[in-house]
Design a protein around this motif. Sequence first.
Motif, PDB file in Angstrom:
ATOM      1  N   ILE B  81       1.200  -1.038   0.109  1.00  0.00           N
ATOM      2  CA  ILE B  81      -0.293   0.068   0.120  1.00  0.00           C
ATOM      3  C   ILE B  81       0.728   0.746   0.040  1.00  0.00           C
ATOM      4  O   ILE B  81       0.425   2.670  -0.528  1.00  0.00           O
ATOM      5  CB  ILE B  81      -0.771   0.101   1.025  1.00  0.00           C
ATOM      6  N   PRO B  84       2.798   2.504  -3.304  1.00  0.00           N
ATOM      7  CA  PRO B  84       2.447   2.991  -4.881  1.00  0.00           C
ATOM      8  C   PRO B  84       1.990   4.564  -4.178  1.00  0.00           C
ATOM      9  O   PRO B  84       1.761   5.714  -4.196  1.00  0.00           O
ATOM     10  CB  PRO B  84       1.110   2.470  -4.740  1.00  0.00           C
ATOM     11  N   THR B  85       1.579   4.588  -2.953  1.00  0.00           N
ATOM     12  CA  THR B  85       1.304   5.685  -2.486  1.00  0.00           C
ATOM     13  C   THR B  85       1.680   6.923  -2.118  1.00  0.00           C
ATOM     14  O   THR B  85       2.180   8.087  -2.514  1.00  0.00           O
ATOM     15  CB  THR B  85       0.884   5.902  -1.019  1.00  0.00           C
ATOM     16  N   TYR B  87       5.223   6.876  -3.568  1.00  0.00           N
ATOM     17  CA  TYR B  87       4.757   7.588  -5.655  1.00  0.00           C
ATOM     18  C   TYR B  87       4.169   8.751  -5.888  1.00  0.00           C
ATOM     19  O   TYR B  87       4.716   9.050  -5.946  1.00  0.00           O
ATOM     20  CB  TYR B  87       4.612   6.607  -6.481  1.00  0.00           C
ATOM     21  N   LEU B 140      -1.172  -1.773  11.256  1.00  0.00           N
ATOM     22  CA  LEU B 140      -1.356  -1.241   9.491  1.00  0.00           C
ATOM     23  C   LEU B 140      -1.026   0.480   9.929  1.00  0.00           C
ATOM     24  O   LEU B 140       0.045   1.020   9.883  1.00  0.00           O
ATOM     25  CB  LEU B 140      -1.682  -1.691   9.013  1.00  0.00           C
ATOM     26  N   VAL B 141      -2.353   1.010  10.550  1.00  0.00           N
ATOM     27  CA  VAL B 141      -2.001   2.390  10.793  1.00  0.00           C
ATOM     28  C   VAL B 141      -1.370   3.158  11.158  1.00  0.00           C
ATOM     29  O   VAL B 141      -0.791   3.959  10.425  1.00  0.00           O
ATOM     30  CB  VAL B 141      -2.805   2.340  12.006  1.00  0.00           C
ATOM     31  N   VAL B 144       1.459   2.383   7.828  1.00  0.00           N
ATOM     32  CA  VAL B 144       1.541   2.478   6.010  1.00  0.00           C
ATOM     33  C   VAL B 144       2.444   3.554   6.154  1.00  0.00           C
ATOM     34  O   VAL B 144       3.201   4.005   5.030  1.00  0.00           O
ATOM     35  CB  VAL B 144      -0.090   1.895   5.842  1.00  0.00           C
ATOM     36  N   PRO B 145       1.827   4.370   7.508  1.00  0.00           N
ATOM     37  CA  PRO B 145       2.376   5.949   6.780  1.00  0.00           C
ATOM     38  C   PRO B 145       4.220   6.038   7.239  1.00  0.00           C
ATOM     39  O   PRO B 145       5.079   7.052   6.450  1.00  0.00           O
ATOM     40  CB  PRO B 145       2.175   6.375   8.218  1.00  0.00           C
TER      41      PRO B 145
ATOM     42  N   LEU C  25      -3.287   5.277  -7.935  1.00  0.00           N
ATOM     43  CA  LEU C  25      -2.121   4.448  -6.894  1.00  0.00           C
ATOM     44  C   LEU C  25      -2.116   5.095  -5.453  1.00  0.00           C
ATOM     45  O   LEU C  25      -2.057   3.943  -4.890  1.00  0.00           O
ATOM     46  CB  LEU C  25      -0.432   4.675  -7.354  1.00  0.00           C
ATOM     47  N   LEU C  26      -2.676   6.410  -5.638  1.00  0.00           N
ATOM     48  CA  LEU C  26      -3.618   6.834  -3.989  1.00  0.00           C
ATOM     49  C   LEU C  26      -4.551   5.799  -3.258  1.00  0.00           C
ATOM     50  O   LEU C  26      -4.919   5.410  -2.381  1.00  0.00           O
ATOM     51  CB  LEU C  26      -3.630   7.677  -4.177  1.00  0.00           C
ATOM     52  N   PRO C  28      -5.812   2.705  -2.920  1.00  0.00           N
ATOM     53  CA  PRO C  28      -5.169   1.207  -1.971  1.00  0.00           C
ATOM     54  C   PRO C  28      -4.874   2.296  -0.340  1.00  0.00           C
ATOM     55  O   PRO C  28      -5.258   2.004   0.608  1.00  0.00           O
ATOM     56  CB  PRO C  28      -4.495   0.254  -1.978  1.00  0.00           C
ATOM     57  N   PHE C  32      -7.097   2.195   3.007  1.00  0.00           N
ATOM     58  CA  PHE C  32      -6.795   1.824   4.037  1.00  0.00           C
ATOM     59  C   PHE C  32      -7.239   3.869   5.310  1.00  0.00           C
ATOM     60  O   PHE C  32      -7.269   3.292   6.067  1.00  0.00           O
ATOM     61  CB  PHE C  32      -5.418   1.552   3.555  1.00  0.00           C
TER      62      PHE C  32
END
Lengths: 351, 272, 296
Positions: B81, B84-85, B87, B140-141, B144-145, C25-26, C28, C32
């Motif tokens: 996750i 891609p974010t 990017y 995950l909280v 991911v960040p 791409l953003l 997911p 979340f």
Amino acid sequence: MTGQRFAELHLDHVRRAFGDTLALKGMDLTIKGGEFVALLGPSGCGKSTALNCLAGLLPLTGGRITLDSRRIDDLPPEKRGFGMVFQNYALFPHMSVRRNIGFGLSMRKTPKAELTRRVDEAVRLVQLEEHQHKFPAQLSGGQQQRVAIARAIVLEPPLVLMDEPLSNLDAALRLEMRTEIRRLHQSLGLTTVYVTHDQEEALALADRLVVLRLGEVQQVGSPEEVYAHPVNRYVAGFMGYRNMIPVTVTAQDDERATVRADGVELVGVKREELADHAVAAVRPEDFAVVTEAGENTLDATVEIVEYHGREQAVEARLRDGTQLHVRTNSRLAPGDAIRLKVPVERVLVFS
Amino acid sequence: MKARPAVWLTWGALAFFMLNLAGIVGAVVTNSFAESWFGTWLPDGYTGKWYGEAWRDYRLLDVLVVTFQVAIAVVVISVLIGVPTAYALARRNFPGKKLLNVLFLLPILMPPMTYGIPLATVLYKFHLAGSMAGVIAANLVPAVPFVVLTMTPFIEQIDTKIEAAARMCGANTVAIFTRVLAPLLVPGILAASILVLVRTVGMFELTFLTAGPTSQTLVVSLYEAMSSAGIRPQQMVDSMAVIYTGSMLLLLVIALRFVNPTQLVTRLKEPA
Amino acid sequence: MTAVLERASLRHRLAEKGVDRVLWLLVPGAVFVVLLFVYPFLYGLQLSFQPKSGGSPFQNYVTFFSDEYLAETVWITLRLGLPAALFNVLASIPIAFRMRGRFRGKRALTTLLVVPITLGTVLTAEGLLAFFGPTGWFNRIWLALGADEPARLTHNYWGVLFSLIITGFPFAFLLTLSYLSGIDPTLEQAAATLGASKRQRFRTITMPLLAPGLAVTFCLSFVLAFSVFPSAVMVGNPAGETHVMSIAAYETALRDNDFAMGSAIAMLMALVMLIVIGVVLIWRTTLYRGATGGKG
């Protein structure tokens, strides 16, 4: 290798804005198949913007681009099929020379045998046989440049775009690569658009020059035309007319203008409609140091002398304070009083 | 060079800190090997039996398996996750980007308790609390960040011209990701994964709030063991703590091989 | 002229605003963050306005501030979090300073300073109890040095503070060190050639460039210290002087099953934290925050 030729690429009032500023203010240009076109201008003139718009890397703000009357400006870059050489080469650092060059072919799912053959051919063309298994970081600047060129031309694209490809090289290598690019263009005949800020490079390489300033086309023409007959003082300044002497116009007809500078009368070629105040443009090398008075002569005092081998670059000042750049074979020293003569056809008068 | 008092003071204070730290760690390690130790300088005798007993009594194998499963799941999902974010956030300016940036920063800035309690409430509502899925979701909280934050400098250092060159060669977005970006981002993804792994194994609050008896990670069962220490000898808790620290140390040593800790803030250098 | 001034295609006009296919791409990440962070947080917020026992929507907050035992947790937490964060940042400056440049054993020393990260709260707590306890090694030496009675350093404020320093310092140190190595050393050399003494160079060159980084380091250290939970229970006095907000929130929500009140305490915790961080970050905006001339 020969490119898939097209007849005409047409830029129709192409505009591009960054925020509120227009980097490209409606560019019209027609490029014929097989041509080598140079976009010339200082940084910020819009030449790189124009190139990126052509490549599809920048969306247009307005206008359209057509290739043989097929509209292409809404195609993404990967669908246009053009080749591009970047200023910093933009080689893929994790791929060998061969894989860099073959990347575009593998994107097109080219069969292995043909891919090998064409990469071999491209490697030979840019003389990188010895280095073909190395990685970009192991190559010199000139070699990286060759890889970048090979990567762009291996696809035999209808159009090759080059964005200041020589500006990262040192002076000697730049001359060598310049010849190389010219040689490749002559042998492959790939239509090329070349962006540069170096007038010498543009004159040496291109079939046609496009001089840009602040997002507007100033002049389009062959190197001879642009060099000898700049249409305005801006193009003249870019083509080596370093002296812009402020003058008052005393008489003008269709071809000639008589002007007064520093209390002296000068006659020159009239290039634009003139009002009372104008500038007389003269190249430093067109001044001759003379002793006797005569037509088209100016009196000046030498201030700075730079030794350039066969010649000297001299900065001199007129009595009214205007600074002149002069190149001469005569040996001069600071403080010398000199008399400068310039032929009538070498004085261009602009408004 | 003359010795300046400030220098000596700095090193002196550091040495004092280190000495105390060594004492703190030493006390636990000593006790975990002690037959019994009450009110003396050193224990009466030494034994390794507590490790065996802790391993059996606290079912450490099961706990380690759960810990491992949770950590790996969190690493894989957060990389899938987060990359891609990161990017898209690094490469595009779009309306609402600022808001999204803040949303991806808040879980790192907030104490886990503040969002952990509402999150646990929500997970209980959907009957996810107590399960492994719930523990993974909660972890995950912040993960991911954290991946987004770690990956951003790695992505920013890749020249956009390289992507442009790939596009000019005819590569579509998928090809650019798989053929050009992914190989160049491997060092960054490794660094982010290792850091997320260390953080997840060490994350107490979120796992504590959402775990059930079968989904506890090592750090939570350690806490539970200590809270109910009265039942079993202190040495067992201590030997379990040593096992925990040992595995964390192992992870950290691996992490330091891949990440230079001083480059966490300043841009990472071009991978060779 | 206007005839050719046609509008560019929609795709281009959207791309102009940064909207293109890359934004998929953003999806997911956005899903979340909304699902697992925004939604629970907002759910908790609205839950906090639905007190378990009914009454006014603000009942939970009124209860919190009128109940001295609960209201006091704010000060208890700040009294622990602020000094711990401040100490960790201030102590890491001189040490980070000594760690600049290359010297033998630098990597070993860095590793040694970072190791406490691996200790975890439980081992730290066990160790603090054993080492600083009344019969621990520290107090044995303390008594041998001539003290009348053992120092009380566990099961109170000091135990928790030590625990926060041990777990928080490596983190603050790493951040400070990386900010410091981002400052170009030639800037100090330039100042030296202009006649600035060591002290002047620190005050006029290094400190102003380091300060914004220190502000961030302080914020992150404070977040760590402010969320103190396990160590406050184990080495502190969780019912008394180290009854911090996390303990109150946890006990209310999961022990007493009052999720509404627990959420209210969690929200107040977030609020207090945001206020402290906001103040620091506002101060930070008054500083120079441009490039520090470092590598990269």
